[in-house]
Design an enzyme around this catalytic site. Structure first.
Site, PDB file in Angstrom:
ATOM      1  CB  ALA A 387     141.292  88.948 -21.096  1.00 48.75           C
ATOM      2  CG  ASP A 405     136.625  98.998 -19.593  1.00 49.67           C
ATOM      3  OD1 ASP A 405     137.202  99.837 -20.309  1.00 49.67           O
ATOM      4  OD2 ASP A 405     136.259  99.229 -18.425  1.00 49.67           O
TER       5      ASP A 405
END
Length: 540
Positions: A387, A405
Site C-alpha cells: 500500500a 483496513d
C-alpha cells in the site's frame, strides 16, 4: 646467567603447543586444509539458518519482528563469546570436542523450530507465569545455539593448525573467510530456497541433518587418528542417534503441524496455507458453523461479529461523495462488501499485498458468501501491491473515500502503514471533501498506540474524529484474548462529520457512534508525538 631470547622473525609460525603437533592425516595437508575450510563453510551456513529460523518463527508466533530479531541476535552474539571462552578447555582434544559440539548443535538447532512451535501451540493459553513461555524458550534456544556456535571457532582454529602450521593471522583470515562466505550462503538459502520449498519446520530439521553429517564426516574422516577408540564409537553412536531423531521428526512433521494447528484453532480447520506474505487459516464456515479467518496465527475475522467491525469502519466515511473508493488492505473482501452497499459507488480499487488471500476470498464458498461475492462485482479492481509503494505512484485527488483496513500497528511490519509519511500520501489522493478512515487498533487495551495513530494522522495535515465500537469477547489462537473494542480514526482536510446512521436504503444503521466517540475520548492521551518511518512509536 639467562640469555634473553631474540624475537622471532615476522611470518614465523609459533612453536607448537605440547601435544599439538601436525596430525596424521589420510590425505595431503593441502587437501586436509581444504576439507577443514569446507566444514567451516557448511557449519557457518547451518548456524545462520538456525539464527534466521528463530527470528522468523518468533516474529510469526510472538509478533514484533524488530524486538524478536534484537533478542535473538544480541543473546546469540553474547553466547558466542561465552562459548569461545569455554571451548579453550577443549583445545587439547579439539577433534573429539568439535565432533561433540556439532552433534549437539545439530540436535538443538534442528529441533528448535518444532519445540518453539509446540510450546506456542499447546501452552500458549496457560497464562500466569507461563504467559511468556515462547519468549523464554526463544531466549533459551538463542543462548544454547550461540554457545555451541561460539565453541566452534577455537576448536576449528586448533584443527586447521593441526593440518598445517601457519602464522596465527593467516589461519584466522582463512577461517573467517570460510565462515563469512558460509554465513552468506545460509542467509540467502533460508528465505529463497529452504523456507519456500520446505517450510520452517522441515527446513530446520534438514539443516540439522546437514550439520550433523558435516561435523561427523570432518572429524571421523580426517582426524580419526586423533581420537581414541572410545571417542570414535561415542561420536558414531551420538551422531546416529541425532540423525535418527531428526529423521523421525521430519517424517512426522506433517502430523505434528496438523496437531499443533488443531490445538490452536480447533479441529474445524478447512484451509491452511502459507502464501508469499503470511500464513492463512480458515476454520468453520461449513454446515452453518462460524467462519473464522486467522492471519499469521491471529484472529483477523470472526464471522460472529465481523459485520459490526466492518460497518463501523466503512459507513461513517461514506457520508458524503463516495463515487470513487480506495480500500487499502482488506483482502478478505468484507470492507468492499460494505462499500458496495452504497448507491453511487462507481469504482472501488483494492490494494492488497497478498494476492493469494484475495483469490481465497474470491473462490472459497464460505468466505466469498460472507463477503457477498464482492470480488465478482465489475466495479471492483484489485492491485496486488504494498500500500505504501502504491500510494507513492497513485494519481492525486483520485478518490472520495480511502478506507485503511490494515493489521494493528503493534506489528512491526505494519508500522510504516501507520506513519506520518503514509497518511501524507493518503491525503494527496483524496479529492475535495474526501475522507480517510483508519482502523487504529483497540482503544482500551492499547490507548497509547490508538492515540498515536490519531496524532500521526493530524500531523499529516488532516482533522480527525476518533471513535470506537464494542469488539469481540472470544479467545483467539495463541491464548491472547481479542480486544473488547475496535478503534477508528475518521479524517479529512476539514472537520469530518460522524453520522450515527445511514440514509441510503439497504445500508445498515451503525448505532452508538457518538457513544463510541465519548468512550474513546475518556482514554485520550495528550502530547503524543507522531510516528514516522525513521521513528516508529507504536511499541507499548
Amino acid at each position: 646467567m639467562i640469555e634473553p631470547h631474540a624475537p622471532a622473525p615476522p611470518g614465523t609460525a609459533p612453536p607448537p603447543r605440547r601435544g599439538a603437533g601436525q596430525a596424521r592425516l589420510p590425505v595431503r595437508p593441502a587437501t586436509g586444509r581444504f576439507l577443514v575450510l569446507t566444514g567451516v563453510f557448511i557449519c557457518a551456513a547451518c548456524g545462520l539458518v538456525y539464527e534466521l529460523e528463530l527470528v522468523a518463527l518468533a516474529s510469526y508466533l510472538i509478533g514484533d519482528s524488530i524486538t524478536q530479531a534484537s533478542v535473538v541476535l544480541s543473546v546469540m552474539v553474547f553466547a558466542m563469546g561465552i562459548g569461545s571462552l569455554l571451548a579453550k578447555r577443549l583445545r587439547c582434544r579439539a577433534a573429539a570436542g568439535f565432533g561433540a559440539v556439532e552433534a549437539l548443535l545439530a540436535l538443538v538447532g534442528g529441533c528448535s523450530a518444532m519445540a518453539l512451535y509446540a510450546v506456542f501451540a499447546w501452552t500458549g493459553d496457560w497464562g500466569g507465569a507461563w504467559a511468556n513461555g515462547p519468549s523464554y524458550l526463544l531466549v533459551g534456544f538463542s543462548l544454547a545455539i550461540g554457545l555451541l556456535i561460539g565453541a566452534e571457532v577455537p576448536l576449528l582454529m586448533e584443527l586447521i593448525q593441526r593440518v598445517r602450521r601457519q602464522d596465527a593471522g593467516g589461519a584466522v583470515a582463512d577461517l573467517f573467510a570460510a565462515d563469512y562466505v558460509g554465513a552468506l550462503a545460509g542467509g540467502l538459502a533460508f528465505p529463497f530456497l529452504l523456507l519456500p520449498l520446505l517450510g520452517q519446520l522441515t527446513a530446520t530439521l534438514i539443516t540439522g541433518t546437514v550439520n550433523a553429517i558435516a561435523g561427523a564426516a570432518l572429524v571421523l574422516g580426517l582426524f580419526r587418528q586423533d581420537l581414541t577408540r572410545r571417542d570414535r564409537w561415542l561420536l558414531v553412536v551420538a551422531n546416529l542417534l541425532v540423525l535418527a531423531l531428526l529423521a523421525s521428526a521430519a517424517v512426522l512433521v506433517d502430523d505434528f503441524e496438523r496437531s499443533a494447528r488443531h490445538a490452536m484453532y480447533g479441529r474445524d480447520v478447512r484451509v491452511a496455507m502459507h502464501t508469499d506474505v503470511q500464513d492463512v487459516v480458515l476454520t468453520g464456515g461449513a454446515d452453518g458453523s462460524r467462519l473464522d479467518l486467522y492471519l499469521d496465527g491471529r484472529l483477523r475475522v470472526s464471522g460472529s461479529d465481523e459485520g459490526r467491525y466492518h460497518e463501523a469502519l466503512v459507513h461513517p466515511a461514506m457520508n458524503g461523495p463516495h463515487a470513487r473508493v480506495l480500500v487499502l488492505g482488506g483482502g478478505d473482501g468484507l470492507a468492499v462488501r460494505e462499500v458496495l452497499r452504497h448507491r453511487g459507488v462507481r469504482r472501488v480499487d483494492v490494494v492488497e499485498l497478498d494476492a493469494e488471500l484475495v483469490e481465497l476470498a474470491r473462490t472459497d464458498p464460505a468466505l466469498s458468501a460472507l463477503n457477498g461475492h464482492a470480488y465478482g462485482d465489475p466495479r471492483v479492481r484489485v492491485v496486488a501491491a504494498d500500500a505504501f509503494g502504491w500510494l507513492r505512484r497513485a494519481p492525486r485527488d483520485a478518490y472520495d473515500v480511502v478506507v485503511s483496513d490494515l493489521p494493528d500497528p503493534e506489528n512491526t511490519s505494519s508500522t510504516k502503514l501507520y506513519s506520518q509519511e503514509f497518511y501524507g500520501l493518503a491525503r494527496e489522493v483524496l479529492g475535495d471533501g474526501g475522507r480517510l478512515v483508519v482502523h487504529a487498533g483497540p482503544v482500551a487495551a492499547r490507548p497509547r498506540a490508538f492515540w498515536t495513530v490519531d496524532a500521526t494522522v493530524r500531523a499529516a495535515g488532516l482533522r480527525t474524529v476518533p471513535y470506537s465500537v464494542g469488539g469481540r469477547d472470544s479467545s483467539p489462537a495463541g491464548g491472547s484474548r481479542a480486544p473488547h473494542d475496535w478503534g477508528y480514526v475518521l479524517a479529512s482536510r476539514t472537520p469530518p462529520h460522524l453520522g450515527d446512521g445511514a440514509a441510503a436504503e439497504g445500508v445498515p444503521r451503525v448505532p452508538s457512534l457518538q457513544a463510541g466517540v465519548r468512550a474513546a475520548e475518556r482514554t485520550r492521551l495528550v502530547g503524543l508525538p507522531p510516528s514516522t518511518l525513521v521513528h516508529p512509536r507504536y511499541a507499548d
